[in-house]
Write a protein that holds these residues in place. Structure first.
Motif, PDB file in Angstrom:
ATOM      1  N   ILE A 277       0.841  -1.210   0.000  1.00 41.55           N
ATOM      2  CA  ILE A 277       0.000   0.000   0.000  1.00 41.55           C
ATOM      3  C   ILE A 277       0.867   1.247   0.000  1.00 41.55           C
ATOM      4  N   ASN A 278       1.914   1.237   0.805  1.00 44.47           N
ATOM      5  CA  ASN A 278       2.794   2.414   0.872  1.00 44.47           C
ATOM      6  C   ASN A 278       3.479   2.680  -0.469  1.00 44.47           C
ATOM      7  N   ARG A 279       3.812   1.607  -1.206  1.00 42.17           N
ATOM      8  CA  ARG A 279       4.413   1.813  -2.532  1.00 42.17           C
ATOM      9  C   ARG A 279       3.456   2.548  -3.452  1.00 42.17           C
ATOM     10  N   ILE A 280       2.175   2.223  -3.353  1.00 39.19           N
ATOM     11  CA  ILE A 280       1.174   2.882  -4.197  1.00 39.19           C
ATOM     12  C   ILE A 280       0.953   4.320  -3.743  1.00 39.19           C
ATOM     13  N   ILE A 281       0.930   4.530  -2.421  1.00 42.04           N
ATOM     14  CA  ILE A 281       0.768   5.885  -1.892  1.00 42.04           C
ATOM     15  C   ILE A 281       1.926   6.773  -2.321  1.00 42.04           C
ATOM     16  N   ASP A 282       3.119   6.203  -2.394  1.00 41.92           N
ATOM     17  CA  ASP A 282       4.323   6.976  -2.705  1.00 41.92           C
ATOM     18  C   ASP A 282       4.402   7.423  -4.159  1.00 41.92           C
ATOM     19  N   VAL A 283       3.552   6.854  -5.024  1.00 38.74           N
ATOM     20  CA  VAL A 283       3.547   7.285  -6.425  1.00 38.74           C
ATOM     21  C   VAL A 283       3.016   8.719  -6.494  1.00 38.74           C
ATOM     22  N   GLY A 284       3.828   9.625  -7.031  1.00 45.23           N
ATOM     23  CA  GLY A 284       3.416  11.023  -7.088  1.00 45.23           C
ATOM     24  C   GLY A 284       3.273  11.615  -5.697  1.00 45.23           C
ATOM     25  N   ASP A 285       4.182  11.258  -4.799  1.00 49.51           N
ATOM     26  CA  ASP A 285       4.086  11.627  -3.380  1.00 49.51           C
ATOM     27  C   ASP A 285       4.102  13.141  -3.168  1.00 49.51           C
ATOM     28  N   THR A 286       3.034  13.662  -2.550  1.00 51.71           N
ATOM     29  CA  THR A 286       2.983  15.084  -2.155  1.00 51.71           C
ATOM     30  C   THR A 286       2.429  15.208  -0.733  1.00 51.71           C
ATOM     31  N   LEU A 287       2.389  14.094   0.003  1.00 54.28           N
ATOM     32  CA  LEU A 287       1.747  14.077   1.310  1.00 54.28           C
ATOM     33  C   LEU A 287       2.770  14.156   2.440  1.00 54.28           C
ATOM     34  N   SER A 288       2.323  14.692   3.568  1.00 54.84           N
ATOM     35  CA  SER A 288       3.153  14.704   4.768  1.00 54.84           C
ATOM     36  C   SER A 288       3.113  13.318   5.402  1.00 54.84           C
ATOM     37  N   ALA A 289       3.975  13.083   6.379  1.00 55.92           N
ATOM     38  CA  ALA A 289       4.010  11.799   7.060  1.00 55.92           C
ATOM     39  C   ALA A 289       2.684  11.516   7.751  1.00 55.92           C
ATOM     40  N   GLU A 290       2.075  12.540   8.343  1.00 56.78           N
ATOM     41  CA  GLU A 290       0.793  12.368   9.021  1.00 56.78           C
ATOM     42  C   GLU A 290      -0.319  12.026   8.034  1.00 56.78           C
ATOM     43  N   GLN A 291      -0.310  12.690   6.889  1.00 50.77           N
ATOM     44  CA  GLN A 291      -1.329  12.420   5.863  1.00 50.77           C
ATOM     45  C   GLN A 291      -1.178  11.013   5.309  1.00 50.77           C
ATOM     46  N   LYS A 292       0.074  10.585   5.133  1.00 53.15           N
ATOM     47  CA  LYS A 292       0.336   9.228   4.651  1.00 53.15           C
ATOM     48  C   LYS A 292      -0.200   8.188   5.629  1.00 53.15           C
ATOM     49  N   ALA A 293       0.060   8.424   6.913  1.00 49.22           N
ATOM     50  CA  ALA A 293      -0.375   7.477   7.943  1.00 49.22           C
ATOM     51  C   ALA A 293      -1.893   7.373   7.973  1.00 49.22           C
ATOM     52  N   ALA A 294      -2.572   8.526   7.863  1.00 48.12           N
ATOM     53  CA  ALA A 294      -4.036   8.534   7.875  1.00 48.12           C
ATOM     54  C   ALA A 294      -4.591   7.839   6.635  1.00 48.12           C
TER      55      ALA A 294
END
Length: 263
Positions: free
Chosen positions: A36-53
């Motif tokens: 899931i994190n690999r998919i979230i990281d595509v075009g990453d513009t999120l903060s660590a908190e936003q990623k966790a949520a």
């Protein structure tokens, strides 16, 4: 997946054991934090908190509705309520609906393109040749002499993967090229391939994307009193692709069943 493994896999389709095996396999993928994190990281513009949520929300939809991370983004679930999310059907749930509505003996027909051609070949309206090993080389040679330009598809491939157009029109060493095809599709764990006469689509469909044969898929359900069309959609290739599969980057458009318009 070779022919023996394919046959074993197909045998359990529609059974309780088959469902359990699929759930076990899919749960590893759906609930994989690393994946899931690999998919979230595509075009990453999120903060660590936003990623966790976001990770927790994706895991929530995976556990509750069995949606993958790809489906989460495809359906824009971040902007949807729980009620709206529940109105969608995940790919895993879709497969189970299909298995409940079809007899197990019929489900396996579409796992192997040769078996599909044997049962439904009369409706193809084009010539095909099935190759499982080098033993079928003579048949492949005859086909290639009649159709020096053709399309080749792996027997157990999905989403347009492994599909290619072969052009032997000006090839000096046709035998070597055919040997290469057999080696490519029949070696190792590969189950073989099918070659088909190319389709000349009507201009109205060709202008949408000339490189691929664009198609319309119609989902139906058969009742004792007759068939009902549930939904229909247009499939169109994109870029340099020769296939119109969404899994290969194609575009899908829902059709209005009353007017035929793309909506």
């Amino acid at each position: 997946m070779n022919r023996r493994v394919m046959s074993l896999y197909s045998r359990f389709k529609g059974t309780k054991l088959g469902t359990w095996m699929r759930h076990r396999r899919w749960n590893k993928q759906l609930l994989s934090v690393e994946g899931i994190n690999r998919i979230i990281d595509v075009g990453d513009t999120l903060s660590a908190e936003q990623k966790a949520a976001l990770l927790q929300d994706i895991l929530h939809t995976a556990k509750k509705y069995r949606f993958s991370a790809e489906e989460y983004f495809c359906y824009h679930f971040a902007d949807k309520t729980e009620e709206e999310r529940a109105s969608f059907i995940s790919d895993l749930n879709r497969i189970e609906v299909v298995e409940k509505l079809n007899q197990a003996k019929n489900l396996v027909l579409f796992d192997d393109k040769i078996r599909t051609a044997e049962v439904f070949g009369a409706y193809y309206h084009r010539q095909v040749c099935c190759v499982r090993s080098a033993d079928d080389k003579k048949a492949l040679n005859r086909f290639a002499s009649d159709f020096p330009r053709f399309i080749a598809k792996p027997l157990n491939g999905t989403c347009g993967m492994g599909v290619q157009i072969v052009d032997l029109t000006n090839e000096k060493n046709v035998a070597a090229q055919l040997n290469d095809l057999i080696e490519q599709y029949c070696s190792g764990t590969n189950a073989g391939f099918i070659v088909e006469e190319l389709i000349a689509q009507v201009p109205a469909m060709a202008q949408l994307h000339p490189a691929s044969v664009n198609s319309i898929r119609v989902a139906t359900i058969l009742y004792p009193e007759g068939a009902e069309v549930l939904a229909s959609f247009l499939r169109v290739g994109r870029g340099e692709s020769i296939v119109d599969n969404a899994g290969a980057g194609g575009i899908i458009g829902t059709l209005d069943l009353d007017t035929g318009r793309v909506i």
